[in-house]
Design a protein around this motif. Structure first.
Motif, short mmCIF file in Angstrom:
data_model
loop_
_atom_site.label_atom_id
_atom_site.label_comp_id
_atom_site.label_asym_id
_atom_site.label_seq_id
_atom_site.Cartn_x
_atom_site.Cartn_y
_atom_site.Cartn_z
N PRO A 68 27.71 11.24 56.33
CA PRO A 68 26.92 10.14 55.75
C PRO A 68 27.59 9.51 54.52
O PRO A 68 27.49 8.29 54.32
N MET A 69 28.26 10.31 53.71
CA MET A 69 28.96 9.77 52.55
C MET A 69 30.08 8.84 53.00
O MET A 69 30.28 7.75 52.43
N ALA A 70 30.82 9.24 54.03
CA ALA A 70 31.91 8.41 54.52
C ALA A 70 31.40 7.09 55.08
O ALA A 70 31.98 6.03 54.83
N ARG A 71 30.30 7.15 55.83
CA ARG A 71 29.74 5.91 56.39
C ARG A 71 29.24 4.98 55.28
O ARG A 71 29.41 3.76 55.37
N ARG A 72 28.67 5.57 54.25
CA ARG A 72 28.22 4.73 53.13
C ARG A 72 29.42 4.10 52.42
O ARG A 72 29.38 2.93 52.04
N LEU A 73 30.48 4.87 52.22
CA LEU A 73 31.67 4.33 51.58
C LEU A 73 32.28 3.19 52.40
O LEU A 73 32.70 2.17 51.86
N LEU A 74 32.31 3.35 53.72
CA LEU A 74 32.81 2.29 54.59
C LEU A 74 31.97 1.03 54.44
O LEU A 74 32.50 -0.09 54.37
N ALA A 75 30.65 1.21 54.40
CA ALA A 75 29.77 0.05 54.29
C ALA A 75 29.92 -0.64 52.94
O ALA A 75 29.96 -1.87 52.85
N VAL A 76 30.02 0.14 51.87
CA VAL A 76 30.10 -0.43 50.53
C VAL A 76 31.43 -1.14 50.29
O VAL A 76 31.48 -2.22 49.69
N THR A 77 32.52 -0.54 50.78
CA THR A 77 33.85 -1.10 50.50
C THR A 77 34.28 -2.15 51.51
O THR A 77 35.19 -2.94 51.24
N GLY A 78 33.65 -2.17 52.69
CA GLY A 78 34.08 -3.10 53.72
C GLY A 78 35.32 -2.68 54.46
O GLY A 78 35.89 -3.46 55.25
N ALA A 79 35.78 -1.45 54.25
CA ALA A 79 36.95 -0.95 54.97
C ALA A 79 36.64 -0.88 56.46
O ALA A 79 35.50 -0.63 56.87
N ASP A 80 37.66 -1.12 57.28
CA ASP A 80 37.43 -1.23 58.72
C ASP A 80 37.77 0.04 59.49
O ASP A 80 37.97 0.00 60.71
N GLY A 81 37.85 1.16 58.82
CA GLY A 81 38.07 2.43 59.52
C GLY A 81 38.85 3.39 58.66
O GLY A 81 39.38 3.04 57.60
N ILE A 82 38.88 4.64 59.12
CA ILE A 82 39.54 5.72 58.37
C ILE A 82 40.74 6.20 59.17
O ILE A 82 40.59 6.71 60.30
N ALA A 83 41.91 6.07 58.60
CA ALA A 83 43.14 6.46 59.28
C ALA A 83 43.43 7.95 59.16
O ALA A 83 44.05 8.54 60.04
N ALA A 84 43.01 8.57 58.07
CA ALA A 84 43.27 9.99 57.85
C ALA A 84 42.31 10.50 56.79
O ALA A 84 41.79 9.74 55.97
N VAL A 85 42.07 11.80 56.84
CA VAL A 85 41.19 12.47 55.87
C VAL A 85 41.95 13.66 55.29
O VAL A 85 42.64 14.39 56.01
N ALA A 86 41.80 13.86 53.98
CA ALA A 86 42.26 15.08 53.33
C ALA A 86 41.07 15.73 52.65
O ALA A 86 40.42 15.10 51.81
N VAL A 87 40.77 16.96 53.03
CA VAL A 87 39.64 17.71 52.46
C VAL A 87 40.21 18.84 51.62
O VAL A 87 40.79 19.79 52.16
N GLY A 88 40.08 18.72 50.31
CA GLY A 88 40.43 19.82 49.43
C GLY A 88 39.23 20.73 49.27
O GLY A 88 38.16 20.29 48.84
#
Length: 336
Positions: A68-88
């Motif tokens: 849900p956090m990622a979807r909200r960030l996509l909506a707020v920033t207008g980014a058109d997708g996530i190419a990669a994720v790094a989880v520390g």
């Protein structure tokens, strides 16, 4: 791009998961390879730490917060997708089996992510602080861990938790300060009247201290909450000053255990414990000069979330050169 084709994702997702909760931020990638990735807005934060279970860190609980956090960030920033994720993730090295087994497929299913790095929080701290340079980083908060690399492999020291190690960390300092307080209460050697006064102001009468601390599930954090009191007393109280000198010696010892040889090595500090300032930093500079004379002491360039941003962007752009390691830096680059 051909007609009807999906746009190439222009953002990466960086995550910092630890004992105080979870932070996530999007950053741009694919721009100037020589420039640091640019964050797309402010991070989102959850104050709920990811649970651990019989198989280690709970992948479903992490995904349930992160998606849900990622979807909200996509909506707020207008980014058109996530190419990669790094989880520390704190505890990945010893408690990461479930994350490695289940999180890649969950993020591919929910977010379409096919490139994922699962990273020990010490490695994101290292990357945020030193980037792609050889050396060592001391990460100190409630606990303590040192991580180092010669850029061919990772080495770690301590990070064993408050019962077995984390020597020099916040819980270690706080416990030593409270021991000095109860020694003063008893009239034993090594006691500190100043720390006794601070302990009773913070926790109440000393006879009730065991009941205040022993049953708590957040005992390390409770112990660490007393560390700033030790620092506050250090200028006038020799017992408090000696606790911080001992903490500094432990920290430098861990750094020396992981730092590579060679004049190019760097050593940096990261984590909230160092906000205590000169009462701790002064002895630590001396100990690092004594135990690691070949390593240059440098300020940290960024924090663990900055490190996760760097790793995610490099993974998306096929230029991740940090050493791969199943327990420290585990990478998935195709559909699970």
């Amino acid at each position: 791009m051909t007609a009807g084709a999906a746009p190439t994702p222009t953002a990466v997702l960086a995550v910092d998961s630890g004992g105080s909760g979870l932070r996530a931020v999007l950053a741009a990638h694919g721009r100037d390879p020589g420039a640091p990735p640019e964050r797309l807005g402010a991070p989102l934060t959850s104050r709920e730490p990811v649970r651990t279970g019989p198989r280690g860190i709970d992948a479903a609980h992490l995904a349930g917060q992160l998606v849900p956090m990622a979807r909200r960030l996509l909506a707020v920033t207008g980014a058109d997708g996530i190419a990669a994720v790094a989880v520390g993730a704190a505890g990945l090295a010893t408690l990461g089996d479930e994350l490695r087994a289940d999180l890649p497929s969950a993020l591919e299913r929910e977010l379409g992510v096919r490139r994922l790095a699962l990273v020990a929080d010490a490695v994101t701290a290292y990357t945020g602080a030193l980037g792609l340079r050889a050396g060592a980083v001391i990460a100190a908060g409630t606990g303590l861990i040192a991580v180092g690399t010669d850029l061919t492999r990772w080495r770690r020291a301590d990070g064993w938790g408050h019962l077995l190690g984390d020597c020099g960390g916040g819980a270690w300092i706080g416990r030593a300060g409270l021991e000095a307080a109860v020694r003063a209460f008893d009239g034993r050697r090594g006691g500190s009247a100043a720390l006794l006064e601070r302990a009773e102001e913070m926790f109440g009468p000393v006879p009730g201290l065991p009941a205040q601390l022993y049953p708590r599930t957040d005992r390390p954090a409770a112990l660490a909450s007393f560390a700033p009191e030790v620092a506050a007393c250090a200028a006038a109280d020799p017992v408090a000053a000696e606790i911080l000198r001992s903490a500094a010696a432990h920290m430098a010892e861990s750094a020396a255990a992981v730092c590579p040889d060679g004049d190019e090595a760097r050593v940096a500090l990261t984590g909230g414990l160092f906000k205590m300032g000169e009462p701790l930093l002064g002895p630590l500079r001396e100990e690092l000069a004594r135990q690691l004379p070949h390593a240059r002491q440098v300020p940290a360039a960024g924090d663990p979330l900055d490190g996760a941003v760097r790793i995610a962007a490099d993974l998306a752009d096929d230029r991740l050169t940090l050493p791969r390691d199943e327990r420290m830096l585990y990478v998935v680059t195709e559909k699970p």
